[in-house]
Design a protein around this motif. Structure first.
Motif, mmCIF file in Angstrom:
data_model
loop_
_atom_site.group_PDB
_atom_site.id
_atom_site.type_symbol
_atom_site.label_atom_id
_atom_site.label_comp_id
_atom_site.label_asym_id
_atom_site.label_seq_id
_atom_site.Cartn_x
_atom_site.Cartn_y
_atom_site.Cartn_z
ATOM 1 N N UNK A 355 3.466 0.712 8.177
ATOM 2 C CA UNK A 355 3.170 -0.444 7.969
ATOM 3 C C UNK A 355 2.657 -0.652 6.666
ATOM 4 N N UNK A 356 1.687 0.228 6.380
ATOM 5 C CA UNK A 356 1.018 0.341 5.037
ATOM 6 C C UNK A 356 2.086 0.443 3.812
ATOM 7 N N UNK A 357 2.893 1.265 4.165
ATOM 8 C CA UNK A 357 3.880 1.573 3.084
ATOM 9 C C UNK A 357 4.911 0.314 2.792
ATOM 10 N N UNK A 358 5.297 -0.283 3.961
ATOM 11 C CA UNK A 358 6.321 -1.387 3.870
ATOM 12 C C UNK A 358 5.421 -2.636 2.995
ATOM 13 N N UNK A 359 4.294 -2.672 3.299
ATOM 14 C CA UNK A 359 3.729 -4.059 2.710
ATOM 15 C C UNK A 359 2.615 -3.602 1.447
#
Length: 391
Positions: A355-359
């Motif tokens: 989730x951190x990487x995606x956003x």
């Protein structure tokens, strides 16, 4: 050498080796190793670090040693006449446990570690300890005395430094020695891996009175298995304890209670999300936690609970939900313009890191982005911590 160590406790060990090579009349490598070990010990065993007469071993033994916080907690569990630590190691547990006993026996089979710890314990507790070098089980099996406490922290490293979790894979094999240990002990305390399967351990070791899951500042550090010859408990008590700077928060239950408890699943997530602390989750209090505090679970497999009021003294974190995020691509950038948020997922379609990487989010700030599965499916919320809760 002592002065050199004390004068350079805050310096870079690698730079000291380079800068003082050939310039001192003592073993520089040993002195630097002591500085490096003391730097690690400063947070782990602070009261020892202050004593300039103590010697510290190589880094692996430091890593495997108990912290002062957990050792002090264990020392509050039992007292008596004589105790034996069959797996002494660095001696942190030996020392703090021994403070509640008239005399103690320290056993260790690693010669270098034995010599270092013998030196330290003679300084810390003169005349308190007898010292046994070699196979502690051979020594124990030849004793006629009944010990008030036997403490065992089986080695959990296999070939190639592989981490071991099952009791029967560790050394000594507590399962194989269990009946013999009970014949010469009034109480036994086994320190096991944080990854231990607690229910399997209860089946393997007959008559356990308690299982204690110890976390320090919400990180599980130890699972303790406690047997007492005088215990009247027919069902073992499970205690989840979070230790914070000498204070501790405990949550007690039995697996029977947990199995006989039904948790209501929330149709709608309320204004607040509750996350039990790490010790409670490790202990397996997935349903009884909600019942105790009048909270509903958000999904059978999501270990978050919810309610519309802030319940006092809950052992865990409490989050206030500000909004549900239904269009992440649009909303996340507006909600977190700095690119910082504390991301947390449980039973969600993506891991926290994904989730951190995606956003493109980095940890930090006061805001939380929390994702989990609910009765409605996967949901994502913008939240903030409720101040003053017991975590």
């Amino acid at each position: 050498m002592k002065k050199f160590v004390q004068d350079h406790l805050n310096d870079d060990p690698a730079q000291l080796l380079l800068g003082y090579a050939g310039k001192v009349d003592f073993d520089l490598r040993f002195a630097v190793q002591q500085i490096k070990a003391r730097q690690k010990a400063k947070s782990k065993v602070p009261s020892w670090c202050e004593n300039e007469n103590l010697i510290f071993p190589v880094s692996l033994s430091m890593e495997q040693a108990s912290s002062e916080l957990t050792a002090r907690y264990k020392a509050g569990l039992i007292s008596g006449g004589i105790m034996a630590d069959l797996t002494g190691g660095l001696g942190v547990d030996s020392y703090f446990l021994s403070q509640k006993f008239r005399s103690a026996v320290y056993c260790e089979r690693n010669k270098d570690l034995f010599d270092i710890t013998k030196h330290n314990l003679k300084i810390l507790s003169p005349d308190k300890f007898d010292f046994v070098f070699g196979d502690s089980m051979n020594w124990f099996n030849n004793q006629q005395e009944v010990f008030d406490l036997v403490f065992i922290d089986p080695a959990r490293r296999g070939e190639g430094n592989q981490k071991l979790y099952r009791l029967e894979d560790c050394e000594p094999d507590v399962m194989a020695q269990w009946d013999g240990l009970k014949t010469k002990s009034k109480a036994i305390l086994v320190k096991a891996s944080p990854m231990l399967d607690i229910k399997q351990a209860l089946q393997s070791l007959s008559g356990l009175a308690k299982v204690l899951v110890l976390s320090v500042k919400n990180e599980v550090k130890e699972v303790l298995l406690f047997w007492s010859a005088s215990s009247l408990e027919s069902v073992p008590q499970i205690e989840a304890i979070d230790i914070r700077n000498e204070a501790s928060i405990a949550f007690s239950f039995t697996f029977e209670e947990e199995e006989n408890t039904s948790n209501k699943i929330a149709e709608e997530v309320g204004q607040y999300l509750y996350e039990p602390n790490a010790a409670i989750l490790k202990a397996g209090a997935f349903k009884i936690f909600g019942q105790r505090f009048g909270l509903e679970k958000i999904h059978p497999n999501s270990h978050f609970f919810t309610g519309n009021e802030v319940v006092g003294q809950v052992p865990g974190r409490v989050f206030e939900i500000h909004s549900e995020i239904k269009q992440p691509k649009k909303e996340i950038r507006k909600l977190f313009p700095s690119g910082k948020a504390n991301v947390l997922t449980r039973n969600y379609s993506m891991s926290t890191d994904e989730l951190k990487r995606k956003f493109r989010l980095k940890d930090g700030g006061e805001d939380f982005l929390i994702g989990s599965q609910t009765a409605k499916g996967f949901q994502l919320w913008h939240c903030s911590r409720v101040k003053g809760e017991s975590e």
